[in-house]
Write a protein that holds these residues in place. Structure first.
Motif, short mmCIF file in Angstrom:
data_model
loop_
_atom_site.label_atom_id
_atom_site.label_comp_id
_atom_site.label_asym_id
_atom_site.label_seq_id
_atom_site.Cartn_x
_atom_site.Cartn_y
_atom_site.Cartn_z
N ARG A 1 26.25 66.77 56.59
CA ARG A 1 26.43 66.04 55.33
C ARG A 1 27.90 66.06 54.91
O ARG A 1 28.63 67.02 55.18
CB ARG A 1 25.55 66.67 54.24
CG ARG A 1 24.10 66.64 54.67
CD ARG A 1 23.17 67.00 53.55
NE ARG A 1 21.80 67.08 54.06
CZ ARG A 1 20.73 67.15 53.31
NH1 ARG A 1 20.86 67.15 52.00
NH2 ARG A 1 19.53 67.23 53.85
N LEU A 2 28.27 65.01 54.22
CA LEU A 2 29.68 64.86 53.84
C LEU A 2 30.17 66.06 53.03
O LEU A 2 31.30 66.52 53.20
CB LEU A 2 29.85 63.56 53.04
CG LEU A 2 31.26 63.21 52.58
CD1 LEU A 2 32.23 63.19 53.75
CD2 LEU A 2 31.27 61.87 51.85
N PRO B 1 22.42 56.24 37.87
CA PRO B 1 23.35 55.26 38.45
C PRO B 1 23.81 55.59 39.87
O PRO B 1 23.80 54.69 40.72
CB PRO B 1 24.51 55.24 37.45
CG PRO B 1 23.88 55.60 36.15
CD PRO B 1 22.80 56.59 36.49
N PRO B 2 24.20 56.82 40.18
CA PRO B 2 24.65 57.05 41.56
C PRO B 2 23.54 56.88 42.60
O PRO B 2 23.81 56.45 43.72
CB PRO B 2 25.17 58.49 41.56
CG PRO B 2 24.74 59.09 40.29
CD PRO B 2 24.43 58.00 39.34
N ILE B 3 22.31 57.18 42.23
CA ILE B 3 21.20 56.95 43.17
C ILE B 3 20.98 55.45 43.35
O ILE B 3 20.82 54.96 44.47
CB ILE B 3 19.89 57.62 42.65
CG1 ILE B 3 20.04 59.16 42.63
CG2 ILE B 3 18.69 57.20 43.49
CD1 ILE B 3 19.93 59.82 43.96
N ARG B 4 21.00 54.72 42.25
CA ARG B 4 20.77 53.27 42.36
C ARG B 4 21.86 52.58 43.17
O ARG B 4 21.64 51.56 43.80
CB ARG B 4 20.70 52.65 40.96
CG ARG B 4 19.51 53.08 40.15
CD ARG B 4 19.23 52.13 38.99
NE ARG B 4 20.25 52.14 37.97
CZ ARG B 4 20.27 52.97 36.93
NH1 ARG B 4 19.32 53.87 36.79
NH2 ARG B 4 21.23 52.90 36.02
N CYS C 1 28.35 66.90 43.00
CA CYS C 1 29.13 66.60 44.20
C CYS C 1 29.64 65.16 44.21
O CYS C 1 30.01 64.65 45.27
CB CYS C 1 28.29 66.85 45.44
SG CYS C 1 26.87 65.72 45.51
N THR C 2 29.63 64.50 43.05
CA THR C 2 30.04 63.09 43.02
C THR C 2 31.49 62.93 43.48
O THR C 2 32.39 63.63 43.01
CB THR C 2 29.89 62.52 41.59
OG1 THR C 2 28.55 62.72 41.16
CG2 THR C 2 30.24 61.04 41.55
N ILE C 3 31.70 62.03 44.42
CA ILE C 3 33.04 61.69 44.90
C ILE C 3 33.11 60.17 45.02
O ILE C 3 32.13 59.49 44.75
CB ILE C 3 33.31 62.32 46.29
CG1 ILE C 3 32.22 61.88 47.26
CG2 ILE C 3 33.38 63.84 46.19
CD1 ILE C 3 32.57 62.12 48.69
N LEU C 4 34.26 59.66 45.38
CA LEU C 4 34.37 58.22 45.58
C LEU C 4 34.47 57.92 47.07
O LEU C 4 35.23 58.57 47.79
CB LEU C 4 35.63 57.68 44.88
CG LEU C 4 35.77 57.99 43.39
CD1 LEU C 4 37.03 57.33 42.82
CD2 LEU C 4 34.55 57.53 42.62
N VAL C 5 33.68 56.95 47.51
CA VAL C 5 33.84 56.44 48.87
C VAL C 5 34.08 54.94 48.73
O VAL C 5 33.24 54.23 48.17
CB VAL C 5 32.59 56.72 49.73
CG1 VAL C 5 32.74 56.05 51.09
CG2 VAL C 5 32.38 58.21 49.90
N GLY C 6 35.24 54.51 49.18
CA GLY C 6 35.61 53.11 48.98
C GLY C 6 35.61 52.76 47.50
O GLY C 6 35.26 51.65 47.12
N ILE D 1 29.58 58.22 44.84
CA ILE D 1 28.39 58.58 45.59
C ILE D 1 28.23 60.10 45.57
O ILE D 1 29.16 60.83 45.24
CB ILE D 1 28.43 58.08 47.05
CG1 ILE D 1 29.59 58.74 47.79
CG2 ILE D 1 28.53 56.58 47.15
CD1 ILE D 1 29.12 59.46 48.99
N GLN D 2 27.05 60.56 45.93
CA GLN D 2 26.80 62.00 45.92
C GLN D 2 26.94 62.53 47.35
O GLN D 2 26.17 62.17 48.24
CB GLN D 2 25.41 62.28 45.36
CG GLN D 2 25.30 61.75 43.92
CD GLN D 2 24.02 62.12 43.24
OE1 GLN D 2 23.85 63.22 42.75
NE2 GLN D 2 23.10 61.20 43.20
N ALA D 3 27.95 63.37 47.53
CA ALA D 3 28.29 63.83 48.88
C ALA D 3 27.19 64.67 49.50
O ALA D 3 27.11 64.80 50.71
CB ALA D 3 29.60 64.62 48.83
#
Lengths: 1122, 160
Positions: free
Chosen positions: B21-22, A897-900, B47-52, B56-58
């Protein structure tokens, strides 16, 4: 109130969930330097010369070290008699990745640049990268010392009746088993920091490990320091599983650099280095011969095994010795004989892994026992109930004495839990149930293992600080120790804190290993708390002026009658001038030295487990789905059901990985699958729910009646799965992991079906390719490889140089036209992965096109066609109604999901090939140029390489979308600053993952014509895990009239050849017909005959053919519409 | 170049290059080390974080492309205490290294998911498929997400 047996949160839960838990990389030491390691590129070579002079003078470099600069000490590792490993290679390198030189510099980039300036010359030596090669008569000697060439250690066991004196068994079984090459893959890669402070005469080390004292001990002896001069600091540990329980090859490197610079130095391994250059589980080849009498009672067991040690001794010899005993300790054998060798090979050393020594032998034996039971016509659970060591006070043939056992109850519990009696009679139809059981040690009865000290301080507020030498890498051991003290002193958990791993602040403990924590360390805490309680009770009684009787401990207070004193006050009273109370106590269990014969009661007590699983096996695609796991355990009293359940669930899923997918793949001694994408470990979707049962047993020896638990779940599950597959299919698989290729080919062998798919006879036009392939093993491969080595490594890729924002499409196209070496970036998911992998980027001047309106949106046009912007994300595509079910499903099965969420349609079409040689550092044809070999020809090409039409490079195009878009007659709108053109998706690729776009061009949109959207379309994907890159994809799209007449048929395969292709032979045969299953089968068969697989991917051709046949039947009949 | 980033409600100006990179900005320049690096290739989710608000993966995000507000595990406010507690009470972590990424992925799910979906285990497993955990076998994570307290949290924060 007792906290023993209650679900108690991990004591670190707040820090772990708010992000404040400090792992090694989270610390920043003042004036910290970055380390880099020059590693051997060869599996076996002599170092002719090293010249570091150019590196030394690079500005920003503080130290450059080679073996000549270091102590000649050998690592201690596991057993002093096996020592053979140095910090840096001296004259010979024995595996790829062996450290040869070190740099410390101001930053990591400078350190890496310095590595490139070290001039080093090698002379290649003959390589023995497998056990078979190492034992062959022509093998090179990897080390000079062993008496028998390349045999690092040898063991012979002889218990009970000899084969000559035993009665002939009524049923017998002979089998050869090979276990998988699992690696720990801890989420935190090896990260180590060290600071030698001469003023303090102290080497400070931050090295995550569940066993800090062993690392302290080894560093001290390596550098000639007193252990007290080496201080390991407290750290959060991002997983261990045995991979960091002993010293690795990173800690000493950083220490050496800190000695040289007197500055703190840090080393942070990349994920690729973690996979390629750290320990992995010892892999065993095991031959077993066993039997039972007519009544089903086991008679004798004979075993021969070879253990793949890698290039140096770490745990190998010791684990082999342990395993040689454990193998004969689980059943009521009349006789057991074994002979084993631990064999050096030119690979990174293998070592301990959760379940050490017991894992491989238990998997092989439990598979063999299951098969023997089948031969004897006895239910496998009943067979184990009769034959397994399971009675209290029973002594195995090898001397293991059972103190308590719930094994029978475990077996009965899984029988009920899995629905055995109902499901067992129904095997053989693709669904099956299997069982396995295990006995496992709780620590070893050795001096170093059974000692543990624990200390505590109580301050004036009654707060208790426990100091334990244990290491908690997530197992929950810290919590168990706190629960123990809280229970005995009757104080609340929030009044207790615990310090661990800091070797200065904590007393000795041998750390986690051999499932000893819940026994030894908890025993130490219990001993300590009892001592404190009795000591402080006496002080309280004296204070109360009432010298007799008992005091009551409750809620942080001590009472007797009307007298009461707060714990803090009492601590002050007892502590006197110290203003706090302190106590330490030592637990020493009963230990003994090993008997050379192997006969001994090796552990204080033994744990038991039985697991049952239900699986569904698709023999046509080779996929195994684990539907249910029931895990029953006797680990004595369960101290904390919350963490205990976690140990079982985590161990089960890790064990599923080892039996179904996880295995390091080596090619000429180099790890091929050195990434999370390529190393198949369990993900959430592929992991089953686990039902955990703890049978009620109280052990006589364990603290509160507890026994070990950490390892046994991982040891038990694997054979249960192998046995369930056998029940579902009749296939007895004896080599792990059971990947789809194994299952497809074993099923074909069973059914007497052909084992080769296409042949050169059907494709005479490919004689030249066939000839080149045949020449590879005859010297072509080697010649090209050696030529490449002489020419130097592949070009060093350079990173992103600039990122240009663009407001409009025209502006973006202009930038792409103007800048040299320019490329668009949208999601960037593949581009940044390429940069991490050190591969060339499509361009280093990036033009950001992700937000351009012109590239966004999915537009249904008035003519019924569809226009999909190239910057539409895969997640958006997967949700888009107008795209149709097949395209939606294609998008939904790509990656995670995060890649998509980020990856785009255009990026998916343009992504670079995923060949695991190309991606993981092999200097191949596509990486280094025409003078390089294609490593897939002779290497592992089972999953990700072509089965037809490949030429020089065997890789395939990785875009799943391309498959479906071709089937939907999609056209690509391509623009540059000067022109616009359209191209069929089918014409986009010139080679594997190589587009025909010219510099300055960019894909702007995909157009799908109206007619295609109204056809019946359906899509399938074969992959090793959901979200993995495809083994193969297929899409069928057709117009089917009401009376089943097929027209406009498109049959497209991806992952089968270098570019996704329509299969015109099938389309021709079925178009204009009303295809029945026979016609479909015939048409697919015609394609299959013309495939040209490599030796190891014929299975893929069969699996693709079966997938196609099924997909065509269902799609054309309207039964499958996605 | 100098960019402005809003992270956990605070504005920062940081100097970076095009290749930065972030994840490196967060960890090395802002000291927000709760975000972990597991692979630097977008393959593990640590590294998952929230952007808006989007997960996303930082590690595969170029810092200079970030326009919206960034939220990391350090910025999970008190509303998410039940989520953190659920991870603790249901065995949602062991070594804890992947946990910040798991929590941020879960936080995004709670914000965008209809309540009935949260009781669909198969769907939840798919949503969490980008976050590798080597310790728990995922059982405890899924249990935590399906727990009553987390459902209550989702109910309270349900999109209007």
């Amino acid at each position: 109130m007792t906290l023993i047996g209650t679900r108690t949160r991990h004591v670190d839960w707040q820090a772990i969930t708010d992000g404040s838990a400090a792992y090694a990389a989270d610390l920043h030491l003042q004036d910290e330097l970055a380390a880099a390691v020059l590693r051997s590129p060869h599996p076996h070579a002599r170092i002719i010369s090293i010249d570091t002079s150019r590196a030394r003078v690079l500005p920003g470099v503080h130290a450059v070290l080679t073996a000549a600069d270091l102590t000649k000490s050998l690592y201690l590792d596991y057993r002093a008699i096996d020592r053979d490993r140095r910090i840096l290679a001296e004259d010979v390198v024995r595996h790829i990745g062996e450290p040869v030189a070190l740099v410390a510099a101001n930053d990591a980039a400078t350190a890496r640049r310095a590595l490139e300036l070290i001039d080093i010359r090698y002379k290649r030596l003959p390589v023995a990268d497998t056990v078979a090669k190492a034992l062959s008569s022509s093998a090179p000697a990897i080390h000079p010392h062993p008496e028998t060439r390349n045999v690092a250690a040898h063991v012979r066991r002889d218990f009970g009746l000899s084969p000559q004196n035993s009665p002939a068994p009524a049923h017998s079984l002979k089998g050869s088993f090979t276990s998988s090459r699992q690696t720990h893959a801890t989420m935190e890669t090896h990260t180590v920091k060290a600071h030698w402070n001469p003023a303090e005469n102290c080497l400070h080390v931050w090295a995550p490990s569940q066993n800090p004292r062993l690392i302290q001990r080894d560093l001290a002896q390596l550098f000639g320091l007193e252990p007290a001069s080496v201080r390991l600091h407290q750290l959060a540990i991002g997983g261990d599983f045995g991979g960091r329980t002993q010293i690795s090859s990173t800690e000493a490197l950083v220490c050496a650099l800190s000695f040289a610079t007197a500055r703190p130095v840090a080393l942070h391994q990349s994920r690729a280095e973690e996979f390629a250059f750290t320990k992995w589980r010892l892999s065993w080849d095991i031959d077993l011969e066993l039997g039972c009498d007519a009544a089903g009672k086991v008679t004798t067991l004979a075993a021969r095994f070879d253990v793949d040690n890698g290039a140096y001794n770490q745990a190998g010899p010791g684990e082999m010795v342990y395993g040689s005993v454990a193998l004969g300790s689980s059943y009521r054998w009349l006789g057991y004989q074994a002979e084993g060798r631990c064999v050096y090979t030119n690979k990174v050393p293998a070592s301990s892994f959760r379940g050490a020594g017991g894992y491989a032998i238990n998997w092989a034996l439990e598979c063999a026992i299951d098969e023997l039971a089948e031969k004897a016509g006895i239910d496998p659970i009943d067979f184990r109930l009769v034959n397994a060591i399971s009675d209290e006070d029973e002594v195995s043939l090898t001397g293991w004495q059972i103190k308590s056992s719930g094994l029978r109850r475990c077996l009965e519990a899984v029988r009920e839990g899995i629905g055995w009696d109902e499901k067992r009679p129904q095997g053989g139809k693709g669904r099956g149930v299997g069982v396995a059981c295990t006995i496992h040690v709780t620590a070893l009865s050795r001096d170093y293992m059974l000692r543990s000290s624990c200390a505590l301080d109580i301050d004036r507020k009654g707060h208790v600080t426990i100091r334990s030498g244990c290491g908690d890498s997530g197992t929950g051991q810290k919590t168990l120790i706190c629960q123990t003290v809280a229970t005995i002193l009757n104080v609340a958990m929030d009044q207790i804190s615990i310090v661990t791993t800091d070797t200065l602040a904590t007393p000795h403990d041998a750390g986690a290993g051999a499932s000893r924590g819940s026994f030894v360390a908890v025993n130490a805490a219990q001993t300590l708390a009892n001592k404190v309680r009795s000591d402080l009770s006496a002080v309280a009684l004296a204070h109360f002026g009432d010298g007799n009787g008992e005091v009551e401990w409750a809620g942080g207070e001590i009472r007797k009658g009307n007298h009461v004193i707060a714990l803090g006050e009492l601590a002050l009273l007892a502590g006197g001038a110290a203003e706090f109370y302190s106590m330490q106590s030592d637990y020493v269990g009963q230990f003994h030295d090993a008997d050379p014969s192997g006969y001994e009661d090796i552990s204080p007590t033994y744990s038991f487990a039985a697991h049952a699983v239900e699986v569904e096996v698709d023999e046509r695609t080779g996929s195994v789905k684990v539907l249910k796991v029931v895990a029953a355990h006797d680990s004595g009293t369960i101290l904390n059901p919350l963490s205990a359940k976690g140990q079982v669930e985590g161990g089960v899923v890790m064990g599923l990985g080892a039996v179904l997918g996880e295995s390091l793949i080596f090619e000429e001694g180099r790890v091929v699958n050195a990434s999370y994408a390529d190393y198949v470990l369990p993900r959430p979707v592929d992991s089953p729910p686990v039902e955990t049962i703890f049978v009620d047993v109280t052990d006589k020896k364990g603290p509160f009646g507890s026994k070990g638990l950490g390892e046994i779940p991982l040891i038990t599950i694997g054979p249960a799965v192998s046995n369930a597959i056998a029940h579902a299919t009749g296939l007895r698989l004896r080599c792990a992991p059971h990947t789809p290729d194994q299952i497809v080919m074993a099923a074909r062998r069973r059914d007497g079906k052909p084992l080769t798919a296409g042949s050169i006879a059907a494709r005479p036009d490919r004689w030249w390719v066939e000839g080149v392939r045949a020449a590879y093993p005859l010297g072509l491969h080697r010649g090209l490889r050696e030529l490449a080595e002489n020419l130097g490594g592949p070009p060093i890729a350079t990173p992103i140089e600039a990122l240009h924002p663009a407001e409009t499409l025209d502006q973006a196209l202009e930038l792409l036209d103007r800048e040299s070496d320019a490329a668009p970036i949208a999601g960037g998911t593949d581009l940044l992965a390429l940069e991490t992998q050190g591969l060339p980027l499509p361009g280093r001047q990036l033009v950001d096109v992700a937000a351009l309106d012109e590239l966004r949106g999915i537009e249904a046009r008035t003519d019924g066609s569809l226009r999909i912007g190239s910057a539409v994300t895969l997640a958006e595509l997967a949700r888009s109604e107008p795209c149709g079910a097949a395209l939606r499903r294609t998008a939904a099965l790509i990656a995670t999901p995060p890649i998509r969420q980020t990856a785009t349609v255009g990026g998916n079409l343009c992504q670079t090939k995923r060949c695991w040689f190309f991606r993981n550092g092999f200097d191949c044809h596509k990486r280094g140029g025409a003078t390089r070999p294609c490593y897939a020809v002779m290497g592992d090409h089972r999953f990700y390489h072509a089965i037809q039409d490949a030429h020089r490079c065997q890789a395939v195009t990785p875009s799943d979308l391309a498959t479906t878009l071709i089937a939907l007659d999609a056209r690509i709108e391509i623009r540059s600053a000067h022109a616009m053109r359209h191209l069929d998706v089918g014409h986009l690729y010139g080679g594997p993952g190589e587009t025909r776009l010219t510099p300055g061009e960019m894909i702007c949109a995909i157009e799908i014509p109206c007619e295609a959207l109204h056809r019946r379309s359906a899509y399938r994907k074969l992959a090793l895990w959901q979200g993995a890159f495809a083994i193969a994809t297929a899409c069928v799209s057709a117009k089917v009239s009401d009376d089943a007449l097929v027209s406009e048929l498109r049959v497209v395969l991806g992952g089968a050849s270098s570019v996704p292709q329509r299969i015109s032979s099938i389309e021709r045969r079925l178009t204009g017909r009303r295809p029945d299953s026979a016609l479909i089968k015939e048409s697919v068969g015609s394609w299959l005959r013309k495939t040209h697989p490599l030796p190891g991917n014929h299975w893929k051709a069969f699996a693709v053919a079966d997938m196609l046949e099924d997909l065509l039947s269902r799609a054309l009949a309207g039964k499958e519409t996605a | 170049m100098i960019i402005r980033l809003t992270v956990n409600g605070r504005q920062h100006e940081v100097e970076i290059s095009a290749a930065t990179r972030l994840i490196d900005v967060l960890r090395d320049q802002l000291g927000l080390t709760g975000t972990k690096q597991g692979c630097r290739a977008g393959e593990c989710g640590a590294c998952t974080i929230l952007v808006g608000g989007q997960p996303i993966q930082a590690c595969i995000t170029l810092a200079s492309r970030v326009r919206d507000e960034v939220r990391t595990v350090e910025g999970l406010d008190d509303r998410f205490i039940p989520l953190r507690q659920a991870f603790a009470d249901h065995g949602g972590f062991q070594c804890g290294f992947c946990t910040p990424g798991q929590l941020m992925r879960a936080a995004a799910l709670l914000a965008e998911t209809p309540l009935e979906r949260l009781s669909d285990e198969a769907w939840l497993r798919e949503q969490m498929n980008g976050n590798v955990c080597r310790c728990t076998g995922y059982c405890g994570i899924i249990r935590a997400l399906m727990s009553e307290d987390v459902r209550a949290l989702a109910r309270d924060n349900a999109p209007e």
